[in-house]
Each structure stands twice: as structure tokens, then as C-alpha cells.
Motif scaffolding. Sequence first.
Motif, mmCIF file in Angstrom:
data_model
loop_
_atom_site.group_PDB
_atom_site.id
_atom_site.type_symbol
_atom_site.label_atom_id
_atom_site.label_comp_id
_atom_site.label_asym_id
_atom_site.label_seq_id
_atom_site.Cartn_x
_atom_site.Cartn_y
_atom_site.Cartn_z
ATOM 1 N N LEU A 206 56.023 33.875 88.260
ATOM 2 C CA LEU A 206 55.700 35.080 89.024
ATOM 3 C C LEU A 206 54.205 35.328 88.942
ATOM 4 C CD1 LEU A 206 58.463 37.588 87.793
ATOM 5 C CD2 LEU A 206 58.334 36.475 90.047
ATOM 6 N N GLN A 207 53.636 35.769 90.055
ATOM 7 C CA GLN A 207 52.219 36.145 90.049
ATOM 8 C C GLN A 207 52.111 37.607 90.445
ATOM 9 O OE1 GLN A 207 48.424 33.777 91.348
ATOM 10 N NE2 GLN A 207 49.370 34.577 93.181
ATOM 11 N N THR A 208 51.231 38.322 89.760
ATOM 12 C CA THR A 208 51.018 39.732 90.062
ATOM 13 C C THR A 208 49.533 40.030 90.036
ATOM 14 O OG1 THR A 208 51.278 41.971 89.177
ATOM 15 C CG2 THR A 208 51.477 40.182 87.598
ATOM 16 N N ALA A 209 49.123 41.009 90.806
ATOM 17 C CA ALA A 209 47.708 41.410 90.782
ATOM 18 C C ALA A 209 47.434 42.315 89.583
ATOM 19 C CB ALA A 209 47.346 42.124 92.078
ATOM 20 N N ARG A 210 48.492 42.727 88.851
ATOM 21 C CA ARG A 210 48.314 43.638 87.714
ATOM 22 C C ARG A 210 48.443 42.874 86.400
ATOM 23 N NH1 ARG A 210 51.402 46.654 91.377
ATOM 24 N NH2 ARG A 210 53.320 46.040 90.329
ATOM 25 N N PRO A 211 47.322 42.598 85.747
ATOM 26 C CA PRO A 211 47.373 41.783 84.526
ATOM 27 C C PRO A 211 48.271 42.370 83.446
ATOM 28 C CG PRO A 211 45.174 42.741 84.864
ATOM 29 C CD PRO A 211 45.940 42.976 86.104
ATOM 30 N N HIS A 212 48.327 43.691 83.359
ATOM 31 C CA HIS A 212 49.161 44.288 82.312
ATOM 32 C C HIS A 212 50.633 43.963 82.528
ATOM 33 C CE1 HIS A 212 45.363 46.482 81.933
ATOM 34 N NE2 HIS A 212 45.673 46.516 80.651
ATOM 35 N N ASP A 213 51.045 43.855 83.779
ATOM 36 C CA ASP A 213 52.442 43.483 84.062
ATOM 37 C C ASP A 213 52.700 42.036 83.637
ATOM 38 O OD1 ASP A 213 52.732 45.957 85.118
ATOM 39 O OD2 ASP A 213 52.845 45.316 87.230
ATOM 40 N N ALA A 214 51.717 41.171 83.869
ATOM 41 C CA ALA A 214 51.904 39.758 83.519
ATOM 42 C C ALA A 214 52.018 39.568 82.004
ATOM 43 C CB ALA A 214 50.738 38.932 84.056
ATOM 44 N N VAL A 215 51.279 40.363 81.272
ATOM 45 C CA VAL A 215 51.232 40.200 79.808
ATOM 46 C C VAL A 215 52.438 40.853 79.119
ATOM 47 C CG1 VAL A 215 49.921 41.032 77.801
ATOM 48 C CG2 VAL A 215 48.736 39.899 79.682
ATOM 49 N N ALA A 216 53.070 41.820 79.778
ATOM 50 C CA ALA A 216 54.150 42.588 79.134
ATOM 51 C C ALA A 216 55.215 41.647 78.544
ATOM 52 C CB ALA A 216 54.773 43.538 80.149
ATOM 53 N N GLY A 217 55.376 41.711 77.226
ATOM 54 C CA GLY A 217 56.426 40.938 76.537
ATOM 55 C C GLY A 217 56.118 39.461 76.377
ATOM 56 N N ALA A 256 54.326 40.520 73.310
ATOM 57 C CA ALA A 256 55.283 40.551 72.200
ATOM 58 C C ALA A 256 54.528 40.775 70.889
ATOM 59 C CB ALA A 256 56.049 39.231 72.150
ATOM 60 N N ASP A 257 55.222 41.323 69.900
ATOM 61 C CA ASP A 257 54.552 41.683 68.632
ATOM 62 C C ASP A 257 53.846 40.493 67.997
ATOM 63 O OD1 ASP A 257 55.288 44.261 68.863
ATOM 64 O OD2 ASP A 257 57.059 44.090 67.549
ATOM 65 N N ASP A 258 54.496 39.334 68.048
ATOM 66 C CA ASP A 258 53.932 38.151 67.382
ATOM 67 C C ASP A 258 53.227 37.232 68.382
ATOM 68 O OD1 ASP A 258 56.188 37.528 68.742
ATOM 69 O OD2 ASP A 258 57.117 36.322 67.145
ATOM 70 N N ALA A 259 52.779 37.803 69.507
ATOM 71 C CA ALA A 259 52.148 36.983 70.560
ATOM 72 C C ALA A 259 50.852 36.359 70.065
ATOM 73 C CB ALA A 259 51.857 37.849 71.788
ATOM 74 N N VAL A 260 50.549 35.186 70.620
ATOM 75 C CA VAL A 260 49.294 34.518 70.275
ATOM 76 C C VAL A 260 48.344 34.584 71.473
ATOM 77 C CG1 VAL A 260 50.220 32.968 68.522
ATOM 78 C CG2 VAL A 260 50.266 32.254 70.932
ATOM 79 N N PHE A 261 47.046 34.628 71.158
ATOM 80 C CA PHE A 261 46.015 34.555 72.192
ATOM 81 C C PHE A 261 45.476 33.133 72.212
ATOM 82 C CE2 PHE A 261 41.566 34.246 73.323
ATOM 83 C CZ PHE A 261 41.636 34.670 74.642
ATOM 84 N N MET A 262 45.342 32.559 73.423
ATOM 85 C CA MET A 262 44.891 31.174 73.546
ATOM 86 C C MET A 262 43.812 31.041 74.620
ATOM 87 S SD MET A 262 48.547 29.229 72.975
ATOM 88 C CE MET A 262 47.798 27.614 72.919
ATOM 89 N N HIS A 263 42.917 30.098 74.400
ATOM 90 C CA HIS A 263 41.794 29.854 75.322
ATOM 91 C C HIS A 263 41.361 28.412 75.114
ATOM 92 C CE1 HIS A 263 37.968 30.143 77.324
ATOM 93 N NE2 HIS A 263 37.950 31.459 77.393
#
Length: 310
Positions: A206-217, A256-263
Amino acid sequence: MTRRHVLDVTDFTASEIVSILDLAERPIESLGRPLDGAGAALIFEKPSNRTRHSMEMAVAQLGGHPVYTRGEEVGFDTREPVEDIGKIMAGYHQVIAARVFDHATLDRLVAAVDSLDGASTIVVNMLSDRSHPLQAFADALTMRQRLGELESKTVAYIGDYNNVARSLAEISLLLGMKVRISCPPAFAADEAELERLSLIGSGDVLQTARPHDAVAGAHAVHTDTWVSMGQEAEKEVRRRMFEGFAVDAAMMSLAADDAVFMHCLPAYRGFEVTADVIDGPQSVVFQQGHNRMHAARAVLAFARRNGERA
Ligand code: CP
Ligand code: NVA
């Protein structure tokens, strides 16, 4: 034919990708020396830290000899035709790996190598305008190490839908993940690309223009530079166009609580990611970067022998 070219993640099936990730975690000695005495040309039309060093080390660990070459030295289509370069190098090397501006250069290298009788050389994509498969294998390896079984987990990508994002989406879908993408409209995947992705693996994209929606969970939140190599003149324009798409602590708090950030790195703190996130406890970017070598070694070993001894 037991060799495989490596131009895109989608050159591999899901089970082959799992075999490659497993190979990446095996002790180096257990892989034998599939490049014993062989040359590997590593040609770069753009700068590199991770890709050059991880590939040089991977080739050495497999018994081969890497030959680093700057793009202007061989001069694809400027000094001589891509085809001539490919055919000559195939006589010296078992691997021709290239970082190119135009993905078509890689396709032409493949055609040139394959036109030779009994060719055994493989062509490897070290980043093109289309894709970055070696990065995606390291990304998947890192997510598996951090998150465990990846099937049904969610990966979010925020930023520029470009080479890194495309390969990440492909490998994630092939491994059964849910993919959530958010980009400013001018830098988003188009309808045809979303349709293509929906036919890969889980197809759950899914693609959304709202980044917060994409990151949720989401279990893993990825980004990449807003200014890819070759786009430096657009830096200020791009910074404005990507406003609102930086990964910051507020955005990470929705994952998610234990989510990781990657780059994939290199990263530009204050642009696509804030310093507190990339240097914070959820960031796994250095493990991800180190995994480039393990993934490259596994990809090369698999591609050389088509996995028969994996
Ligand atoms: N991630 C990546 O490809 O880094 P380099 O440009 O340093 O190779
Ligand atoms: N999208 C970036 C990736 C660098 C590894 C670029 O193409 O420059």
C-alpha cells in the motif's frame, strides 16, 4: 548453466532468497572457495564506501581477487562500447560487478557476456538507477536477525521511491511481508509500479501520501537519502519537496514497540532522518551496513553455483 546474473532481487525466488540469507549466516570457511583464483571486476561510475569494501572483502573471502576500477577508466560508451568492455573483461574475470547510472548498461553487459561461447562470468548490479539488490539482501538479513520470522511482518519505507526502495519492496514482498510506502507525490511509485509490486510474493503493498499512516504498527521503518548520487544540484529543491517526510521520534513512536530504524547509508541527519533516531536505540544501521559483506558473500557464492551446494 550453473551461474546466475544478479541484476534484481526478482531474479531469485523466495526460497532462493531464504537460501542466500541462510548462506550469509554460515561460517565463511563452510562456503569453500567458489571464486578460487578468479578475478572480479568491480566497476564504479559513482562513489561508494559500503558496496566497494563489502564486495572486495566478499570476493577475497571466497578465494577470488577483486579489481576495483573507476567508471571513467573503462568509460562505458565513451572510451569504448559497453559490449567490448564486457567481452574483454569476461576473459579475465568470473564476476563483472558494476555501479552504473543507467540500468541498461548492466543488461548490455549480460548480453555481451552471454554471447561468448562457454561464458562462465556473472554480472552483478552494485546499484543502478533502477535497483540495489545487494542492499536488499543485507536489509532482509538484518530484519530477519532483529525481527525473527518475517512473514506477515510490516516494513515501512518513507522517502524517495527509488533504487533502494524498489529492491527493498521486492525482497520484502517475496519474503511474505506487508509493505507500506509513503513518498511526496513527485517521488512516489506510479500506478504501474504498484501493480507490478502487487504481483510479487505476498502482494500486500500500500502507498499513502501520509507517512504517519505508513509507519503505524510497522516492525521496520526504512528511509534513504532524498538526494541520490547525481542529483546534488537539486538538493535544496528536494529538501523543500520532502518536507514532512523526515523520520523523526514522533514518527517512530507510531511504529511497533520493538520496531527498528534502518537506512542503507550514507545518511544526511536533519534531512531524511533526525539524529536522535539514527543514533538512537532503535537504529540498526551499522548492523545493516556490516551485513552488506555477509550478504554479498552469500549472493556471490549462490550465484556462482546456483545454490546447488547451499
Ligand atoms: N548503501 C550503499 O550502497 O553505500 P555505498 O554507496 O557507500 O556503497
Ligand atoms: N538512492 C541512493 C542510494 C545510495 C546507496 C543513490 O542512488 O544515491
